[in-house]
Write an enzyme that holds these catalytic residues in place. Sequence first.
Site, PDB file in Angstrom:
ATOM      1  N   LYS A 235       0.877  45.916  46.269  1.00 16.59           N
ATOM      2  CA  LYS A 235      -0.105  44.834  46.335  1.00 16.59           C
ATOM      3  C   LYS A 235      -1.412  45.256  45.634  1.00 16.59           C
ATOM      4  CE  LYS A 235       1.859  42.942  50.633  1.00 16.59           C
ATOM      5  NZ  LYS A 235       1.584  42.459  52.005  1.00 16.59           N
TER       6      LYS A 235
ATOM      7  N   PHE B 127      -3.100  32.555  58.341  1.00 12.40           N
ATOM      8  CA  PHE B 127      -3.618  33.502  57.360  1.00 12.40           C
ATOM      9  C   PHE B 127      -3.158  33.219  55.933  1.00 12.40           C
ATOM     10  CE2 PHE B 127       0.240  35.370  59.293  1.00 12.40           C
ATOM     11  CZ  PHE B 127       1.019  35.580  58.167  1.00 12.40           C
TER      12      PHE B 127
ATOM     13  N   ARG C 128      11.961  48.936  54.416  1.00 20.24           N
ATOM     14  CA  ARG C 128      11.075  48.483  55.499  1.00 20.24           C
ATOM     15  C   ARG C 128      10.667  49.662  56.374  1.00 20.24           C
ATOM     16  NH1 ARG C 128       8.971  43.285  55.471  1.00 20.24           N
ATOM     17  NH2 ARG C 128       8.946  43.361  57.735  1.00 20.24           N
TER      18      ARG C 128
ATOM     19  N   THR D  65       3.854  45.933  59.677  1.00 17.75           N
ATOM     20  CA  THR D  65       2.845  45.122  58.987  1.00 17.75           C
ATOM     21  C   THR D  65       1.430  45.598  59.311  1.00 17.75           C
ATOM     22  OG1 THR D  65       4.364  43.254  59.314  1.00 17.75           O
ATOM     23  CG2 THR D  65       2.120  42.734  58.560  1.00 17.75           C
TER      24      THR D  65
ATOM     25  N   ARG E 281       2.304  52.393  55.017  1.00 23.39           N
ATOM     26  CA  ARG E 281       1.209  51.626  55.624  1.00 23.39           C
ATOM     27  C   ARG E 281       0.385  52.471  56.588  1.00 23.39           C
ATOM     28  NH1 ARG E 281       4.743  46.064  56.270  1.00 23.39           N
ATOM     29  NH2 ARG E 281       4.021  45.036  54.367  1.00 23.39           N
TER      30      ARG E 281
ATOM     31  N   ASN F 114      -2.165  45.759  53.184  1.00 25.01           N
ATOM     32  CA  ASN F 114      -1.210  46.759  53.652  1.00 25.01           C
ATOM     33  C   ASN F 114      -0.331  47.346  52.543  1.00 25.01           C
ATOM     34  OD1 ASN F 114       0.416  44.548  53.312  1.00 25.01           O
ATOM     35  ND2 ASN F 114       0.972  44.306  55.467  1.00 25.01           N
TER      36      ASN F 114
HETATM   37  P1  ATP Z   1       5.437  41.672  53.583  1.00 20.71           P
HETATM   38  O1  ATP Z   1       6.162  40.337  53.655  1.00 20.71           O
HETATM   39  O2  ATP Z   1       4.207  41.616  52.716  1.00 20.71           O
HETATM   40  O3  ATP Z   1       6.365  42.787  53.239  1.00 20.71           O
HETATM   41  P2  ATP Z   1       5.636  41.885  56.408  1.00 20.71           P
HETATM   42  O4  ATP Z   1       7.022  41.367  56.225  1.00 20.71           O
HETATM   43  O5  ATP Z   1       5.472  43.184  57.135  1.00 20.71           O
HETATM   44  O6  ATP Z   1       4.902  42.027  55.029  1.00 20.71           O
HETATM   45  P3  ATP Z   1       4.897  39.197  57.115  1.00 20.71           P
HETATM   46  O7  ATP Z   1       4.909  38.723  58.508  1.00 20.71           O
HETATM   47  O8  ATP Z   1       6.004  38.794  56.191  1.00 20.71           O
HETATM   48  O9  ATP Z   1       4.760  40.798  57.133  1.00 20.71           O
HETATM   49  O10 ATP Z   1       3.506  38.790  56.470  1.00 20.71           O
HETATM   50  C1  ATP Z   1       3.323  38.795  55.066  1.00 20.71           C
HETATM   51  C2  ATP Z   1       1.971  39.377  54.731  1.00 20.71           C
HETATM   52  O11 ATP Z   1       0.979  38.498  55.244  1.00 20.71           O
HETATM   53  C3  ATP Z   1       1.649  40.721  55.387  1.00 20.71           C
HETATM   54  O12 ATP Z   1       2.152  41.829  54.707  1.00 20.71           O
HETATM   55  C4  ATP Z   1       0.158  40.713  55.350  1.00 20.71           C
HETATM   56  O13 ATP Z   1      -0.342  41.046  54.052  1.00 20.71           O
HETATM   57  C5  ATP Z   1      -0.137  39.257  55.677  1.00 20.71           C
HETATM   58  N1  ATP Z   1      -0.284  39.051  57.136  1.00 20.71           N
HETATM   59  C6  ATP Z   1       0.698  39.002  58.055  1.00 20.71           C
HETATM   60  N2  ATP Z   1       0.223  38.779  59.298  1.00 20.71           N
HETATM   61  C7  ATP Z   1      -1.121  38.688  59.142  1.00 20.71           C
HETATM   62  C8  ATP Z   1      -2.205  38.445  60.024  1.00 20.71           C
HETATM   63  N3  ATP Z   1      -2.013  38.233  61.321  1.00 20.71           N
HETATM   64  N4  ATP Z   1      -3.451  38.422  59.501  1.00 20.71           N
HETATM   65  C9  ATP Z   1      -3.662  38.607  58.191  1.00 20.71           C
HETATM   66  N5  ATP Z   1      -2.680  38.828  57.297  1.00 20.71           N
HETATM   67  C10 ATP Z   1      -1.439  38.866  57.754  1.00 20.71           C
HETATM   68 MG    MG Z   2       7.486  39.666  55.067  1.00 20.58          MG
END
Ligand code: ATP
Ligand code: MG
Length: 137
Positions: A9, A57, A85, A91, A102, A112
């Site tokens: 990112k 968000f 993962r 996350t 992370r 992240n």
């Molecule tokens: P990614 O999809 O980026 O690999 P992830 O699968 O761990 O991350 P998701 O739930 O898919 O998490 O959320 C996608 C992205 O949205 C997160 O990586 C983060 O950048 C952002 N995000 C998720 N939850 C929050 C939150 N509560 N507040 C702010 N940003 C968030």
């Molecule tokens: Mg995701």
Amino acid sequence: MQRTLSIIKPDGVSKKLIGEVIKIFETAGFRIVAMKMKQLSRAEAEGFYYVHKERPFFGELVEFMISGPVVIMVLEGNDVVLGNREIMGATDPAEAAQGTIRARWADSKQNNIVHGSDSVKNAEFEIAYFFSGIEMY
Ligand code: ATP
Ligand code: MG
């Protein structure tokens, strides 16, 4: 053999972590079969994260993802979706296991460092979103 989509990112790129992250993936035994650097347009970021469009968000997430260039990769390996993962960590960096990407470098739940597909089905969508067949080696 599985494939997954990884994105370093904008925060990972600006923190000069491209090399570190690639080293971690290659050391884990994943093969990088496609890679490009790109600054996403708003429409491209919104389309990529469409599953989150109702989340509170979403707007901030899109702003963050278009704030600078990203490095997009397709990783290949046994159980690479789950394996990636695990290497990324949770996350929220406060919940990420020690030694994960992370836990080491993320500043917040949003900033992240990396994205990784969360299922084989989503990996197929995400890979096709950014790469055509002839761009994978
Ligand atoms: P990614 O999809 O980026 O690999 P992830 O699968 O761990 O991350 P998701 O739930 O898919 O998490 O959320 C996608 C992205 O949205 C997160 O990586 C983060 O950048 C952002 N995000 C998720 N939850 C929050 C939150 N509560 N507040 C702010 N940003 C968030
Ligand atoms: Mg995701």
